[in-house]
Every structure is written in C-alpha cells, then in structure tokens.
Design a protein around this motif. Sequence first.
Motif, PDB file in Angstrom:
ATOM      1  N   THR A  80       0.772  -1.292   0.191  1.00  7.23           N
ATOM      2  CA  THR A  80       0.056   0.014   0.163  1.00  7.23           C
ATOM      3  C   THR A  80       0.811   1.222  -0.066  1.00  7.23           C
ATOM      4  OG1 THR A  80      -1.797  -1.117   1.057  1.00  7.23           O
ATOM      5  CG2 THR A  80      -1.875   1.131   1.301  1.00  7.23           C
ATOM      6  N   ARG A  81       1.970   1.184   0.974  1.00  4.76           N
ATOM      7  CA  ARG A  81       2.932   2.639   0.764  1.00  4.76           C
ATOM      8  C   ARG A  81       3.485   2.730  -0.494  1.00  4.76           C
ATOM      9  NH1 ARG A  81       3.945   0.579   6.208  1.00  4.76           N
ATOM     10  NH2 ARG A  81       5.710  -0.291   5.534  1.00  4.76           N
ATOM     11  N   GLY A  82       3.856   1.603  -1.103  1.00  2.94           N
ATOM     12  CA  GLY A  82       4.980   1.596  -2.373  1.00  2.94           C
ATOM     13  C   GLY A  82       4.116   2.188  -3.487  1.00  2.94           C
ATOM     14  N   LEU A  83       2.570   2.040  -3.202  1.00  2.00           N
ATOM     15  CA  LEU A  83       2.019   2.382  -4.376  1.00  2.00           C
ATOM     16  C   LEU A  83       0.957   3.748  -3.994  1.00  2.00           C
ATOM     17  CD1 LEU A  83       0.867  -1.161  -5.987  1.00  2.00           C
ATOM     18  CD2 LEU A  83       2.569   0.283  -6.683  1.00  2.00           C
ATOM     19  N   GLU A  84       1.184   4.344  -2.914  1.00  2.00           N
ATOM     20  CA  GLU A  84       0.362   5.422  -2.801  1.00  2.00           C
ATOM     21  C   GLU A  84       0.642   6.486  -3.705  1.00  2.00           C
ATOM     22  OE1 GLU A  84       0.387   5.482   2.128  1.00  2.00           O
ATOM     23  OE2 GLU A  84       1.917   6.631   1.100  1.00  2.00           O
ATOM     24  N   SER A  85       1.785   6.873  -4.404  1.00  2.81           N
ATOM     25  CA  SER A  85       1.729   7.607  -5.369  1.00  2.81           C
ATOM     26  C   SER A  85       1.048   7.691  -6.500  1.00  2.81           C
ATOM     27  CB  SER A  85       3.559   7.826  -5.741  1.00  2.81           C
ATOM     28  OG  SER A  85       3.768   6.573  -6.346  1.00  2.81           O
ATOM     29  N   VAL A  86       0.738   6.550  -6.881  1.00  2.00           N
ATOM     30  CA  VAL A  86      -0.014   6.096  -7.869  1.00  2.00           C
ATOM     31  C   VAL A  86      -1.699   6.190  -7.598  1.00  2.00           C
ATOM     32  CG1 VAL A  86      -0.797   4.354  -9.728  1.00  2.00           C
ATOM     33  CG2 VAL A  86       1.710   4.464  -8.929  1.00  2.00           C
ATOM     34  N   THR A  87      -2.036   5.769  -6.632  1.00  2.00           N
ATOM     35  CA  THR A  87      -3.274   5.776  -5.959  1.00  2.00           C
ATOM     36  C   THR A  87      -3.862   7.399  -5.636  1.00  2.00           C
ATOM     37  OG1 THR A  87      -2.864   5.133  -3.708  1.00  2.00           O
ATOM     38  CG2 THR A  87      -3.491   3.662  -5.435  1.00  2.00           C
ATOM     39  N   ALA A  88      -2.704   8.053  -5.021  1.00  2.00           N
ATOM     40  CA  ALA A  88      -3.066   9.323  -4.550  1.00  2.00           C
ATOM     41  C   ALA A  88      -3.852  10.247  -5.458  1.00  2.00           C
ATOM     42  CB  ALA A  88      -1.947  10.035  -3.950  1.00  2.00           C
ATOM     43  N   SER A  89      -3.542  10.226  -6.617  1.00  2.00           N
ATOM     44  CA  SER A  89      -4.178  11.093  -7.532  1.00  2.00           C
ATOM     45  C   SER A  89      -5.743  10.735  -7.800  1.00  2.00           C
ATOM     46  CB  SER A  89      -3.519  10.824  -9.068  1.00  2.00           C
ATOM     47  OG  SER A  89      -3.981   9.533  -9.679  1.00  2.00           O
ATOM     48  N   GLY A  90      -6.249   9.712  -7.236  1.00  2.00           N
ATOM     49  CA  GLY A  90      -7.609   9.386  -7.364  1.00  2.00           C
ATOM     50  C   GLY A  90      -7.974   8.708  -8.512  1.00  2.00           C
ATOM     51  N   GLU A  91      -6.950   8.449  -9.644  1.00  2.00           N
ATOM     52  CA  GLU A  91      -7.265   7.996 -10.799  1.00  2.00           C
ATOM     53  C   GLU A  91      -7.368   6.436 -10.736  1.00  2.00           C
ATOM     54  OE1 GLU A  91      -8.656   9.487 -13.253  1.00  2.00           O
ATOM     55  OE2 GLU A  91      -8.660  11.576 -12.268  1.00  2.00           O
ATOM     56  N   ASN A  92      -6.518   5.880  -9.838  1.00  2.00           N
ATOM     57  CA  ASN A  92      -6.423   4.439  -9.973  1.00  2.00           C
ATOM     58  C   ASN A  92      -6.573   3.775  -8.620  1.00  2.00           C
ATOM     59  OD1 ASN A  92      -4.690   3.776 -12.636  1.00  2.00           O
ATOM     60  ND2 ASN A  92      -3.828   5.812 -11.684  1.00  2.00           N
ATOM     61  N   ILE A  93      -6.804   2.487  -8.702  1.00  2.00           N
ATOM     62  CA  ILE A  93      -7.009   1.812  -7.568  1.00  2.00           C
ATOM     63  C   ILE A  93      -5.870   0.618  -7.348  1.00  2.00           C
ATOM     64  CG2 ILE A  93      -9.268   2.123  -7.134  1.00  2.00           C
ATOM     65  CD1 ILE A  93      -9.933  -0.679  -8.211  1.00  2.00           C
ATOM     66  N   MET A  94      -5.380   0.298  -6.126  1.00  2.00           N
ATOM     67  CA  MET A  94      -4.612  -0.672  -5.692  1.00  2.00           C
ATOM     68  C   MET A  94      -5.313  -1.942  -5.448  1.00  2.00           C
ATOM     69  SD  MET A  94      -2.828  -2.692  -3.346  1.00  2.00           S
ATOM     70  CE  MET A  94      -3.321  -1.600  -1.841  1.00  2.00           C
ATOM     71  N   VAL A  95      -4.818  -2.994  -5.960  1.00  2.00           N
ATOM     72  CA  VAL A  95      -5.580  -4.196  -5.757  1.00  2.00           C
ATOM     73  C   VAL A  95      -4.519  -5.457  -5.373  1.00  2.00           C
ATOM     74  CG1 VAL A  95      -7.089  -6.245  -6.842  1.00  2.00           C
ATOM     75  CG2 VAL A  95      -7.610  -3.792  -7.105  1.00  2.00           C
ATOM     76  N   VAL A  96      -4.819  -6.151  -4.282  1.00  2.00           N
ATOM     77  CA  VAL A  96      -3.849  -7.542  -4.086  1.00  2.00           C
ATOM     78  C   VAL A  96      -4.857  -8.802  -4.160  1.00  2.00           C
ATOM     79  CG1 VAL A  96      -2.707  -8.725  -2.174  1.00  2.00           C
ATOM     80  CG2 VAL A  96      -2.624  -6.381  -2.548  1.00  2.00           C
ATOM     81  N   ALA A  97      -4.390  -9.641  -5.110  1.00  2.00           N
ATOM     82  CA  ALA A  97      -5.448 -10.770  -5.085  1.00  2.00           C
ATOM     83  C   ALA A  97      -4.309 -11.990  -4.734  1.00  2.00           C
ATOM     84  CB  ALA A  97      -5.721 -10.917  -6.432  1.00  2.00           C
ATOM     85  N   ASP A  98      -5.042 -13.107  -4.790  1.00  2.00           N
ATOM     86  CA  ASP A  98      -4.314 -14.467  -4.234  1.00  2.00           C
ATOM     87  C   ASP A  98      -4.041 -15.253  -5.489  1.00  2.00           C
ATOM     88  OD1 ASP A  98      -6.756 -15.789  -4.647  1.00  2.00           O
ATOM     89  OD2 ASP A  98      -7.203 -16.219  -2.779  1.00  2.00           O
ATOM     90  N   ILE A  99      -3.471 -16.390  -4.952  1.00  2.00           N
ATOM     91  CA  ILE A  99      -2.888 -17.276  -6.167  1.00  2.00           C
ATOM     92  C   ILE A  99      -4.108 -17.895  -7.179  1.00  2.00           C
ATOM     93  CG2 ILE A  99      -3.265 -19.338  -4.615  1.00  2.00           C
ATOM     94  CD1 ILE A  99      -0.686 -18.746  -7.528  1.00  2.00           C
ATOM     95  N   HIS A 100      -5.451 -17.778  -6.414  1.00  2.00           N
ATOM     96  CA  HIS A 100      -6.397 -18.041  -7.368  1.00  2.00           C
ATOM     97  C   HIS A 100      -7.154 -16.921  -8.138  1.00  2.00           C
ATOM     98  CE1 HIS A 100      -6.380 -21.925  -4.949  1.00  2.00           C
ATOM     99  NE2 HIS A 100      -6.546 -21.163  -3.821  1.00  2.00           N
ATOM    100  N   GLY A 101      -6.712 -15.673  -8.017  1.00  2.00           N
ATOM    101  CA  GLY A 101      -6.953 -14.493  -8.442  1.00  2.00           C
ATOM    102  C   GLY A 101      -8.282 -13.807  -7.871  1.00  2.00           C
ATOM    103  N   THR A 102      -8.362 -14.324  -6.455  1.00  2.00           N
ATOM    104  CA  THR A 102      -9.608 -13.659  -5.703  1.00  2.00           C
ATOM    105  C   THR A 102      -9.001 -12.520  -5.384  1.00  2.00           C
ATOM    106  OG1 THR A 102     -10.174 -15.918  -4.883  1.00  2.00           O
ATOM    107  CG2 THR A 102     -10.942 -13.998  -3.622  1.00  2.00           C
ATOM    108  N   VAL A 103      -9.761 -11.260  -5.503  1.00  2.00           N
ATOM    109  CA  VAL A 103      -9.342 -10.021  -5.226  1.00  2.00           C
ATOM    110  C   VAL A 103      -9.717 -10.026  -3.562  1.00  2.00           C
ATOM    111  CG1 VAL A 103     -10.189  -7.721  -5.067  1.00  2.00           C
ATOM    112  CG2 VAL A 103     -10.248  -8.941  -7.160  1.00  2.00           C
ATOM    113  N   LEU A 104      -8.442  -9.785  -2.734  1.00  2.00           N
ATOM    114  CA  LEU A 104      -8.417  -9.746  -1.132  1.00  2.00           C
ATOM    115  C   LEU A 104      -8.471  -8.455  -0.608  1.00  2.00           C
ATOM    116  CD1 LEU A 104      -5.937 -12.210  -0.597  1.00  2.00           C
ATOM    117  CD2 LEU A 104      -8.207 -12.643  -0.829  1.00  2.00           C
ATOM    118  N   TRP A 105      -7.989  -7.440  -1.240  1.00  2.00           N
ATOM    119  CA  TRP A 105      -7.969  -6.129  -0.739  1.00  2.00           C
ATOM    120  C   TRP A 105      -7.932  -5.039  -2.072  1.00  2.00           C
ATOM    121  CZ3 TRP A 105      -4.405  -9.292   1.458  1.00  2.00           C
ATOM    122  CH2 TRP A 105      -4.441  -9.754   2.649  1.00  2.00           C
ATOM    123  N   ARG A 106      -8.610  -3.843  -1.777  1.00  2.00           N
ATOM    124  CA  ARG A 106      -8.823  -2.956  -2.802  1.00  2.00           C
ATOM    125  C   ARG A 106      -8.314  -1.539  -1.964  1.00  2.00           C
ATOM    126  NH1 ARG A 106     -13.884  -1.943  -6.208  1.00  2.00           N
ATOM    127  NH2 ARG A 106     -14.392  -1.330  -3.931  1.00  2.00           N
TER     128      ARG A 106
END
Length: 422
Positions: A80-106
């Motif tokens: 989350t910290r590493g990608l703050e510069s990309v999500t801070a603009s409000g134009e993108n979302i950060m997503v973490v998914a597991d090995i099955h492709g399940t969206v775990l966090w946004r």
Amino acid sequence: MPPGEDPRNYARTLAAVYDATMAGDKAPARPRDVVRQSWQRLKDLGVDPEQNHTEPSMDMAELDLRRRESGLYDVLDDVTRGLESVTASGENIMVVADIHGTVLWRSGSHRVMDQAARLGFIEGANWAENSVGTNAIGTALVSRQAVQIFSAEHYARSHHSWTCAGAPIRDPRDDRVIGVVDISGPAKTVHPTTLALVDAVARLAQSHLRDKHRDNLDQLRSVAAPMLARGSSPALVTDSHGWVAAVDSLPHRTRILLPAAMTPGTTWFPSLGLCELNPLPGGWLIRPTTSGTEIAAPAVHIDLRDSENMSVTVTSGSGEWTYSPTQRHAEILFLLGSERSGRTASQLAQDLFGDSARTVTVRAEMSRLRKNLAGIVAAQPYRFVDAAEVTLSLPDVGAHLLPFSNAPAVCAGRLRQADSDA
C-alpha cells in the motif's frame, strides 16, 4: 504501450486488432505475445468476449479466511505504501489478489472503486483469467510475469475502457507464486512506468517475506536450542518447508525435502536415512536413528485450570515446549481433548457457535491452531494424532471451566463437571 505513443491512437489500433481477431479476419497488427497467448487460451476454453461475467463475491467470513491463508497479510502495508504515489491522484486503485485470482484487498478513491465495482471488480470477486478474460491479475498468474494490459488488449469488451498492471508476488521459501499486486484505472491513466513500479513493489513484498522467514527461523532456533543442548545424538531443526534452522553434529544443509505428510514417529529421508521426528512450534526436530530404536510417543498436556494462564505443553524424547492458546483455541483444545475420535468442521461449528453452517470460521481457526501445533493436530476429522498421549487438566469447580466461553459444548461441559462434583 510503446514509449511516446499517444494513448488514444494506440487504443484505436488495439480496437481494430481486437475486432479483426475476434471475427477471425486478418488483423492490421499482431497482438503482443502475452496478449495473443492469453486470447488463444480463452478461445480454447470457449469464453465469450462479449459476456460481462464475474463470479459472485464471497461472504466476509470466507473472504477473511482467504486473506489469512494467502500469506499476503504481512506485506499489505508495504504494498500500500509503495503504491501510494499512484493511488493518491484518485485515478487508480490498488488491488491485491491471491493465487486463485480472488480480490482480497482494494484501496483508492471512492469514485474509481465505484467504477470498478460496476465491472464486479470488488473484494471477494474471482479475477482469474478463465473467469473474466485477459487482465493483469489473471494473466500475471498464468504467465508468472509482470504484465500491463491496456484497453482492447482485455479479452472482455466491457473492460476496454480500463488499463491495469500486475506483478506476481512469490514466496521466497519455495519461489511459489502466492498472489498478485495490481494497479487499475480508466484507460486514460495509462503510464509506461506503472508496470515497472508495480513489479518493484512486488519484489519489495518478497523481500519483506524473506526477512520474516529469517525471523521465524531465528525463533524456531531459540526454541530448539535447549533440546539440542540436552541431546546426545546428531540432529537438525527445520521449519515446515524444510528450511534448516539449526544443526548439531551433522553436515550443514540449507534445506531438506520433507515428506508430504509429517507425523511424530519415524520417517525415512533419502539424505539422512531413518529419522525420529518430534514436532516443534512451526517446525520439526529431526534425529537420525536406527530401525531398532524405540521412540516415545509425544505427550500433550492441556492445562485449562486457570483461564488467565492456559497452556499446552508438548513433551517428547528430545525435550518439551509450551504454547499459550487463545481463548478460541482453548475452547477447541478442550473439545478435541475430550473427544479423541475427533470432530468434523460442522460438528465443531455446532459445538462452538450452535450453528453447524459456520464451517468457514472453524476452518480459519483450525488453520491457525494447526500451525502452532504442527504434527500434533490432524484434520478430516480434526483430532489429536493417534500417536499423541493427551491429558487434560480442568478446574476443580465446573463453573470455572473456560468462564469466558459461551460455546454450547463448553457450557455442557461445565454442567457435566458440576454434576460429577455433586
């Protein structure tokens, strides 16, 4: 997207390539290899590119279980910290998914997350390639490499207004991919450096996991040190993946191959011969032995006499160690110690919650308990292993048995003990 290319012109070119390819006509250009291979896989599966279909999102209990079992909890803050510069603009979302492709966090702005939700891009959704077509999460999992998918490179036409960049996260213990970190947003937000940033953040997450693994080995080493000091024969200590934490009077090894099923007793290792196995919290104490050596069964003492100071002590021929259970784990240990034949997930759900349908919660708790008592608690049904000698120490007064608990089976246990006291 090629450096210097105008995104709108490139999107139009990709749309022409997409339309021709899907129609079986000659395309004006060739898709990138990673995209072409993905499209072919999906065509072979018979996936309809015009169908906007995502798997239904799972409930919160199952999502929480997926999060805990993913191995990604420990790197979420770094990502989350590493990608703050990309999500801070409000134009993108950060997503973490597991090995099955399940969206775990946004995470990201509400506006973009709402736009993503209209595509079914929400926590608990299945974003594997065979579910929603070519995308940075699913295609990164299949290709095992960082990928960026822009506009009409998505197999599903409904996703053409989006761009995404994803990179796989690997478990440094075995180099196995355990998930994906992704940046997604409207196609106009595409940037050639996003892929490099996402890949760098994924590698940072892997570095964090590597440091955590070293810490776990250090902790395992400290638990095993007294046992190695008291022993008179060669031995080594490994974690549950076979990484060696300590060695005594044996050639140094970094890792050994462990059998698929590890239980206390004797097991043959190609590099060590016949060995005695004793469980440790998070690993194993392994001593080469001979076929004529008699190995004592591990003794498990569950002490629930004082609800403020509960413990599980495991004793073997090599020494002993103690685990302090949580309140929920104390309830489960009481039930398993009282019923040696074991309990299924649905039976434990009924015992703990009065609801046999709450198996997801039970499986999550049992997963955590079995990590602490590896080789001592088995599954299907959940039970103490047959080799273990289990004793259960309970309060003298029935009412004092796990007084914090409202579990139906514990309440019944209090009544039984009160009746026996009378």
